[in-house]
Design a protein around this motif. Structure first.
Motif, PDB file in Angstrom:
ATOM      1  N   ILE A 167       0.805  -1.131  -0.102  1.00 62.40           N
ATOM      2  CA  ILE A 167       0.053  -0.013  -0.049  1.00 62.40           C
ATOM      3  C   ILE A 167       0.828   0.985   0.023  1.00 62.40           C
ATOM      4  O   ILE A 167       1.700   1.534   0.801  1.00 62.40           O
ATOM      5  CB  ILE A 167      -1.021   0.055   1.157  1.00 62.40           C
ATOM      6  N   MET A 168       0.468   1.990  -0.985  1.00 61.33           N
ATOM      7  CA  MET A 168       1.476   3.290  -1.005  1.00 61.33           C
ATOM      8  C   MET A 168       0.697   4.332  -0.331  1.00 61.33           C
ATOM      9  O   MET A 168      -0.478   4.549  -0.663  1.00 61.33           O
ATOM     10  CB  MET A 168       1.769   3.854  -2.651  1.00 61.33           C
ATOM     11  N   ILE A 169       1.252   5.113   0.544  1.00 61.14           N
ATOM     12  CA  ILE A 169       0.583   6.078   1.291  1.00 61.14           C
ATOM     13  C   ILE A 169       1.573   7.478   1.243  1.00 61.14           C
ATOM     14  O   ILE A 169       2.857   7.494   1.531  1.00 61.14           O
ATOM     15  CB  ILE A 169       0.596   5.974   2.847  1.00 61.14           C
ATOM     16  N   ILE A 170       1.017   8.591   0.615  1.00 60.21           N
ATOM     17  CA  ILE A 170       1.780   9.815   0.562  1.00 60.21           C
ATOM     18  C   ILE A 170       1.675  10.299   2.015  1.00 60.21           C
ATOM     19  O   ILE A 170       0.644  10.537   2.376  1.00 60.21           O
ATOM     20  CB  ILE A 170       1.145  10.643  -0.341  1.00 60.21           C
ATOM     21  N   ILE A 171       3.103  10.523   2.528  1.00 60.68           N
ATOM     22  CA  ILE A 171       3.032  11.181   3.905  1.00 60.68           C
ATOM     23  C   ILE A 171       3.474  12.631   4.098  1.00 60.68           C
ATOM     24  O   ILE A 171       3.069  13.104   5.075  1.00 60.68           O
ATOM     25  CB  ILE A 171       3.784  10.261   4.877  1.00 60.68           C
ATOM     26  N   ASP A 172       3.768  13.087   2.843  1.00 59.47           N
ATOM     27  CA  ASP A 172       4.375  14.724   2.986  1.00 59.47           C
ATOM     28  C   ASP A 172       4.421  15.019   1.677  1.00 59.47           C
ATOM     29  O   ASP A 172       4.607  14.329   0.493  1.00 59.47           O
ATOM     30  CB  ASP A 172       5.735  14.613   3.753  1.00 59.47           C
ATOM     31  N   GLU A 173       4.339  16.287   1.393  1.00 62.00           N
ATOM     32  CA  GLU A 173       4.765  17.005   0.042  1.00 62.00           C
ATOM     33  C   GLU A 173       5.590  18.185   0.168  1.00 62.00           C
ATOM     34  O   GLU A 173       5.423  19.044   1.191  1.00 62.00           O
ATOM     35  CB  GLU A 173       3.349  17.428  -0.499  1.00 62.00           C
ATOM     36  N   VAL A 174       6.619  18.041  -0.244  1.00 60.26           N
ATOM     37  CA  VAL A 174       7.780  19.058   0.148  1.00 60.26           C
ATOM     38  C   VAL A 174       8.377  19.775  -1.106  1.00 60.26           C
ATOM     39  O   VAL A 174       8.161  19.179  -2.235  1.00 60.26           O
ATOM     40  CB  VAL A 174       9.049  18.421   1.040  1.00 60.26           C
ATOM     41  N   SER A 175       9.021  20.766  -0.850  1.00 58.41           N
ATOM     42  CA  SER A 175       9.619  21.502  -2.075  1.00 58.41           C
ATOM     43  C   SER A 175      10.981  20.519  -2.460  1.00 58.41           C
ATOM     44  O   SER A 175      11.587  19.870  -1.734  1.00 58.41           O
ATOM     45  CB  SER A 175      10.039  22.827  -1.521  1.00 58.41           C
ATOM     46  N   GLU A 176      11.168  20.893  -3.784  1.00 60.16           N
ATOM     47  CA  GLU A 176      12.317  20.297  -4.506  1.00 60.16           C
ATOM     48  C   GLU A 176      13.400  20.420  -3.682  1.00 60.16           C
ATOM     49  O   GLU A 176      14.473  19.670  -3.855  1.00 60.16           O
ATOM     50  CB  GLU A 176      12.432  20.664  -6.084  1.00 60.16           C
ATOM     51  N   THR A 177      13.763  21.702  -3.334  1.00 60.83           N
ATOM     52  CA  THR A 177      15.099  22.017  -2.530  1.00 60.83           C
ATOM     53  C   THR A 177      15.014  21.465  -1.028  1.00 60.83           C
ATOM     54  O   THR A 177      16.390  21.341  -0.775  1.00 60.83           O
ATOM     55  CB  THR A 177      15.259  23.419  -2.410  1.00 60.83           C
ATOM     56  N   ASP A 178      14.065  20.938  -0.414  1.00 64.06           N
ATOM     57  CA  ASP A 178      14.299  20.272   0.819  1.00 64.06           C
ATOM     58  C   ASP A 178      13.948  18.630   1.011  1.00 64.06           C
ATOM     59  O   ASP A 178      13.879  18.198   2.177  1.00 64.06           O
ATOM     60  CB  ASP A 178      13.109  21.042   1.668  1.00 64.06           C
ATOM     61  N   TRP A 179      13.803  18.114  -0.176  1.00 67.66           N
ATOM     62  CA  TRP A 179      13.204  16.895   0.136  1.00 67.66           C
ATOM     63  C   TRP A 179      14.079  15.977   0.626  1.00 67.66           C
ATOM     64  O   TRP A 179      13.799  15.085   1.446  1.00 67.66           O
ATOM     65  CB  TRP A 179      12.926  16.392  -1.455  1.00 67.66           C
ATOM     66  N   LYS A 180      15.665  16.145   0.472  1.00 65.93           N
ATOM     67  CA  LYS A 180      16.384  15.412   1.245  1.00 65.93           C
ATOM     68  C   LYS A 180      16.394  15.206   2.673  1.00 65.93           C
ATOM     69  O   LYS A 180      16.512  14.279   3.349  1.00 65.93           O
ATOM     70  CB  LYS A 180      18.086  15.608   0.729  1.00 65.93           C
ATOM     71  N   PHE A 181      16.295  16.483   3.300  1.00 64.58           N
ATOM     72  CA  PHE A 181      15.992  16.713   4.566  1.00 64.58           C
ATOM     73  C   PHE A 181      14.816  15.961   5.085  1.00 64.58           C
ATOM     74  O   PHE A 181      14.690  15.178   6.017  1.00 64.58           O
ATOM     75  CB  PHE A 181      15.882  18.037   4.990  1.00 64.58           C
ATOM     76  N   TRP A 182      13.821  15.986   4.328  1.00 66.44           N
ATOM     77  CA  TRP A 182      12.519  15.408   4.839  1.00 66.44           C
ATOM     78  C   TRP A 182      12.247  14.063   4.482  1.00 66.44           C
ATOM     79  O   TRP A 182      11.644  13.118   5.281  1.00 66.44           O
ATOM     80  CB  TRP A 182      11.260  15.959   4.080  1.00 66.44           C
ATOM     81  N   GLU A 183      13.057  13.575   3.397  1.00 67.84           N
ATOM     82  CA  GLU A 183      12.978  11.986   3.327  1.00 67.84           C
ATOM     83  C   GLU A 183      13.847  11.345   4.454  1.00 67.84           C
ATOM     84  O   GLU A 183      13.351  10.413   5.224  1.00 67.84           O
ATOM     85  CB  GLU A 183      13.697  11.692   1.953  1.00 67.84           C
ATOM     86  N   LYS A 184      14.802  11.941   4.815  1.00 69.64           N
ATOM     87  CA  LYS A 184      15.785  11.512   6.058  1.00 69.64           C
ATOM     88  C   LYS A 184      14.857  11.630   7.410  1.00 69.64           C
ATOM     89  O   LYS A 184      15.069  10.541   8.108  1.00 69.64           O
ATOM     90  CB  LYS A 184      17.095  12.178   6.205  1.00 69.64           C
TER      91      LYS A 184
END
Length: 81
Positions: A58-75
């Protein structure tokens, strides 16, 4: 364009098994389900075991972030799970 942070959840146990990012969730899920050329990873083995039982993660979208910040939020989200 924003980046979506998502999880793949086990449909049986409800455990979160993978955290990732994508610009196109539908295409990314399709790729996870159809990449047979991947080396033997835990994720690939898990997906193949689900498919053998006619199940899929099951794929669940948990966040939507800017292209410049995705590395921080993925971690950040990986650390949450």
């Amino acid at each position: 364009m924003n980046i979506f942070i998502f999880v793949l959840q086990d449909p049986i146990t409800q455990d979160i098994r993978y955290v990732g990012k994508t610009k196109n969730p539908k295409m990314r899920f399709h790729n996870h389900m159809n990449k047979r050329h991947n080396e033997k990873t835990h994720k690939r083995n898990w997906i193949e075991s689900l498919k053998s039982r006619k199940l899929k993660p099951i794929m669940i979208i948990i966040d939507e972030v800017s292209e410049t910040d995705w590395k921080f939020w993925e971690k950040y989200w990986i650390n949450q799970y």
